[in-house]
Write a protein that holds these residues in place. Structure first.
Motif, PDB file in Angstrom:
ATOM      1  N   MET A   1      14.151  57.731 -29.787  1.00 56.24           N
ATOM      2  CA  MET A   1      14.581  56.549 -29.080  1.00 56.24           C
ATOM      3  C   MET A   1      15.332  56.966 -27.814  1.00 56.24           C
ATOM      4  SD  MET A   1      14.299  53.602 -31.137  1.00 56.24           S
ATOM      5  CE  MET A   1      13.451  53.440 -32.680  1.00 56.24           C
ATOM      6  N   HIS A   2      15.100  56.242 -26.732  1.00 62.53           N
ATOM      7  CA  HIS A   2      15.668  56.598 -25.447  1.00 62.53           C
ATOM      8  C   HIS A   2      16.853  55.745 -25.043  1.00 62.53           C
ATOM      9  CE1 HIS A   2      12.455  59.266 -25.114  1.00 62.53           C
ATOM     10  NE2 HIS A   2      11.686  58.653 -24.274  1.00 62.53           N
ATOM     11  N   ALA A   3      17.064  54.637 -25.681  1.00 54.95           N
ATOM     12  CA  ALA A   3      18.083  53.703 -25.224  1.00 54.95           C
ATOM     13  C   ALA A   3      19.477  54.297 -25.387  1.00 54.95           C
ATOM     14  CB  ALA A   3      17.977  52.398 -25.988  1.00 54.95           C
ATOM     15  N   THR A   4      20.248  54.257 -24.309  1.00 55.05           N
ATOM     16  CA  THR A   4      21.649  54.650 -24.313  1.00 55.05           C
ATOM     17  C   THR A   4      22.391  53.630 -23.465  1.00 55.05           C
ATOM     18  OG1 THR A   4      21.490  56.009 -22.314  1.00 55.05           O
ATOM     19  CG2 THR A   4      21.001  57.111 -24.419  1.00 55.05           C
ATOM     20  N   PRO A   5      23.725  53.657 -23.473  1.00 54.31           N
ATOM     21  CA  PRO A   5      24.445  52.703 -22.622  1.00 54.31           C
ATOM     22  C   PRO A   5      24.059  52.802 -21.152  1.00 54.31           C
ATOM     23  CG  PRO A   5      25.944  53.712 -24.191  1.00 54.31           C
ATOM     24  CD  PRO A   5      24.618  54.430 -24.323  1.00 54.31           C
ATOM     25  N   SER A   6      23.670  53.997 -20.686  1.00 55.22           N
ATOM     26  CA  SER A   6      23.306  54.145 -19.283  1.00 55.22           C
ATOM     27  C   SER A   6      21.800  54.045 -19.030  1.00 55.22           C
ATOM     28  CB  SER A   6      23.818  55.488 -18.760  1.00 55.22           C
ATOM     29  OG  SER A   6      23.208  56.540 -19.480  1.00 55.22           O
ATOM     30  N   SER A   7      21.015  53.984 -20.086  1.00 54.21           N
ATOM     31  CA  SER A   7      19.560  53.934 -19.951  1.00 54.21           C
ATOM     32  C   SER A   7      19.005  52.815 -20.821  1.00 54.21           C
ATOM     33  CB  SER A   7      18.972  55.276 -20.385  1.00 54.21           C
ATOM     34  OG  SER A   7      17.572  55.209 -20.406  1.00 54.21           O
ATOM     35  N   PRO A   8      18.343  51.843 -20.209  1.00 53.62           N
ATOM     36  CA  PRO A   8      17.792  50.740 -21.006  1.00 53.62           C
ATOM     37  C   PRO A   8      16.666  51.210 -21.920  1.00 53.62           C
ATOM     38  CG  PRO A   8      17.103  50.541 -18.717  1.00 53.62           C
ATOM     39  CD  PRO A   8      18.047  51.712 -18.789  1.00 53.62           C
ATOM     40  N   PRO A   9      16.372  50.443 -22.963  1.00 56.21           N
ATOM     41  CA  PRO A   9      15.292  50.810 -23.878  1.00 56.21           C
ATOM     42  C   PRO A   9      13.935  50.797 -23.175  1.00 56.21           C
ATOM     43  CG  PRO A   9      16.146  48.627 -24.382  1.00 56.21           C
ATOM     44  CD  PRO A   9      17.029  49.202 -23.326  1.00 56.21           C
ATOM     45  N   LEU A  10      13.004  51.542 -23.759  1.00 57.51           N
ATOM     46  CA  LEU A  10      11.662  51.679 -23.197  1.00 57.51           C
ATOM     47  C   LEU A  10      10.639  51.080 -24.151  1.00 57.51           C
ATOM     48  CD1 LEU A  10       9.620  52.864 -21.150  1.00 57.51           C
ATOM     49  CD2 LEU A  10       9.721  54.997 -22.469  1.00 57.51           C
ATOM     50  N   ALA A  11       9.805  50.192 -23.629  1.00 50.95           N
ATOM     51  CA  ALA A  11       8.715  49.593 -24.396  1.00 50.95           C
ATOM     52  C   ALA A  11       7.382  50.074 -23.830  1.00 50.95           C
ATOM     53  CB  ALA A  11       8.787  48.070 -24.330  1.00 50.95           C
ATOM     54  N   LEU A  12       6.461  50.402 -24.720  1.00 54.78           N
ATOM     55  CA  LEU A  12       5.091  50.726 -24.326  1.00 54.78           C
ATOM     56  C   LEU A  12       4.223  49.530 -24.698  1.00 54.78           C
ATOM     57  CD1 LEU A  12       2.911  52.647 -23.266  1.00 54.78           C
ATOM     58  CD2 LEU A  12       2.780  53.636 -25.573  1.00 54.78           C
ATOM     59  N   VAL A  13       3.623  48.898 -23.703  1.00 49.87           N
ATOM     60  CA  VAL A  13       2.774  47.720 -23.904  1.00 49.87           C
ATOM     61  C   VAL A  13       1.326  48.164 -23.783  1.00 49.87           C
ATOM     62  CG1 VAL A  13       2.143  45.441 -23.023  1.00 49.87           C
ATOM     63  CG2 VAL A  13       4.546  46.175 -22.997  1.00 49.87           C
ATOM     64  N   VAL A  14       0.549  47.920 -24.845  1.00 47.78           N
ATOM     65  CA  VAL A  14      -0.838  48.383 -24.890  1.00 47.78           C
ATOM     66  C   VAL A  14      -1.752  47.175 -25.071  1.00 47.78           C
ATOM     67  CG1 VAL A  14      -2.482  49.909 -26.030  1.00 47.78           C
ATOM     68  CG2 VAL A  14      -0.026  50.487 -26.023  1.00 47.78           C
ATOM     69  N   ASP A  15      -2.554  46.911 -24.058  1.00 50.76           N
ATOM     70  CA  ASP A  15      -3.488  45.786 -24.104  1.00 50.76           C
ATOM     71  C   ASP A  15      -4.547  46.013 -23.038  1.00 50.76           C
ATOM     72  OD1 ASP A  15      -4.719  43.131 -24.051  1.00 50.76           O
ATOM     73  OD2 ASP A  15      -2.890  42.426 -25.025  1.00 50.76           O
ATOM     74  N   ASP A  16      -5.795  45.709 -23.348  1.00 46.26           N
ATOM     75  CA  ASP A  16      -6.853  45.852 -22.357  1.00 46.26           C
ATOM     76  C   ASP A  16      -6.903  44.665 -21.399  1.00 46.26           C
ATOM     77  OD1 ASP A  16      -7.737  44.432 -24.699  1.00 46.26           O
ATOM     78  OD2 ASP A  16      -9.774  44.491 -23.911  1.00 46.26           O
ATOM     79  N   ASN A  17      -6.119  43.633 -21.684  1.00 48.49           N
ATOM     80  CA  ASN A  17      -6.084  42.432 -20.863  1.00 48.49           C
ATOM     81  C   ASN A  17      -4.925  42.522 -19.864  1.00 48.49           C
ATOM     82  OD1 ASN A  17      -5.142  39.695 -20.124  1.00 48.49           O
ATOM     83  ND2 ASN A  17      -6.859  39.038 -21.398  1.00 48.49           N
ATOM     84  N   ASN A  18      -5.263  42.535 -18.569  1.00 51.82           N
ATOM     85  CA  ASN A  18      -4.240  42.638 -17.522  1.00 51.82           C
ATOM     86  C   ASN A  18      -3.210  41.525 -17.599  1.00 51.82           C
ATOM     87  OD1 ASN A  18      -5.454  44.911 -16.421  1.00 51.82           O
ATOM     88  ND2 ASN A  18      -6.646  43.735 -14.937  1.00 51.82           N
ATOM     89  N   SER A  19      -3.650  40.311 -17.887  1.00 50.37           N
ATOM     90  CA  SER A  19      -2.730  39.168 -17.935  1.00 50.37           C
ATOM     91  C   SER A  19      -1.712  39.310 -19.057  1.00 50.37           C
ATOM     92  CB  SER A  19      -3.510  37.860 -18.109  1.00 50.37           C
ATOM     93  OG  SER A  19      -4.356  37.660 -17.008  1.00 50.37           O
ATOM     94  N   MET A  20      -2.150  39.799 -20.199  1.00 53.38           N
ATOM     95  CA  MET A  20      -1.219  39.972 -21.320  1.00 53.38           C
ATOM     96  C   MET A  20      -0.207  41.074 -21.021  1.00 53.38           C
ATOM     97  SD  MET A  20      -1.972  37.569 -23.281  1.00 53.38           S
ATOM     98  CE  MET A  20      -1.149  37.893 -24.825  1.00 53.38           C
ATOM     99  N   ARG A  21      -0.666  42.161 -20.402  1.00 58.66           N
ATOM    100  CA  ARG A  21       0.275  43.215 -20.014  1.00 58.66           C
ATOM    101  C   ARG A  21       1.272  42.703 -18.990  1.00 58.66           C
ATOM    102  NH1 ARG A  21      -4.273  46.163 -19.260  1.00 58.66           N
ATOM    103  NH2 ARG A  21      -3.738  46.545 -17.085  1.00 58.66           N
TER     104      ARG A  21
END
Length: 127
Positions: A1-21
């Motif tokens: 996990m990367h989230a720290t008080p100085s670094s916001p959390p990181l999400a990986l969004v996986v979708d073949d649809n540009n609109s959903m991403r």
């Protein structure tokens, strides 16, 4: 996990649809979450290993490797055993069956997609 008080959390969004991403990125970034994207399962595995995100939002139906197989591959990685994975799909009955029989983490039906993104952003912000 990367989230720290100085670094916001990181999400990986996986979708073949540009609109959903785009929708996922807009909601998550508005909540202060960093977002990276992948457009298919193979790319998602590569990006997951490079980035080690705090959470992954994963489409079920994608060309090539589907979301369920992608999640299973991530769960086989030592760094992927405990990363939250949220499935995104409009195929609710099929998703329910696969989620329960393979014991995957929860899924999101497209009808609750925006609400769930806000919830995911809120949960990430409390890391």
């Amino acid at each position: 996990m990367h989230a720290t008080p100085s670094s916001p959390p990181l999400a990986l969004v996986v979708d073949d649809n540009n609109s959903m991403r785009f929708l996922a990125r807009e909601v998550l970034e508005t909540a202060g979450v960093r977002v990276e994207e992948a457009t298919n399962g193979v790319q998602a595995l590569e990006r997951f290993q490079q980035l080690r995100p705090d959470i992954m939002l994963l489409d079920v139906l994608m060309p090539g490797q589907n979301g369920f197989d992608t999640c299973a591959a991530i769960r086989r990685l030592s760094e992927g055993k405990h990363t939250p994975v949220l499935f995104m799909t409009g195929l609710v009955s099929m998703a329910m069956e696969v989620v329960w029989t393979r014991q995957f983490t929860p899924y999101l039906g497209n009808s609750v997609y925006a609400f769930a993104l806000v919830l995911a952003a809120y949960l990430l912000a409390s890391f």
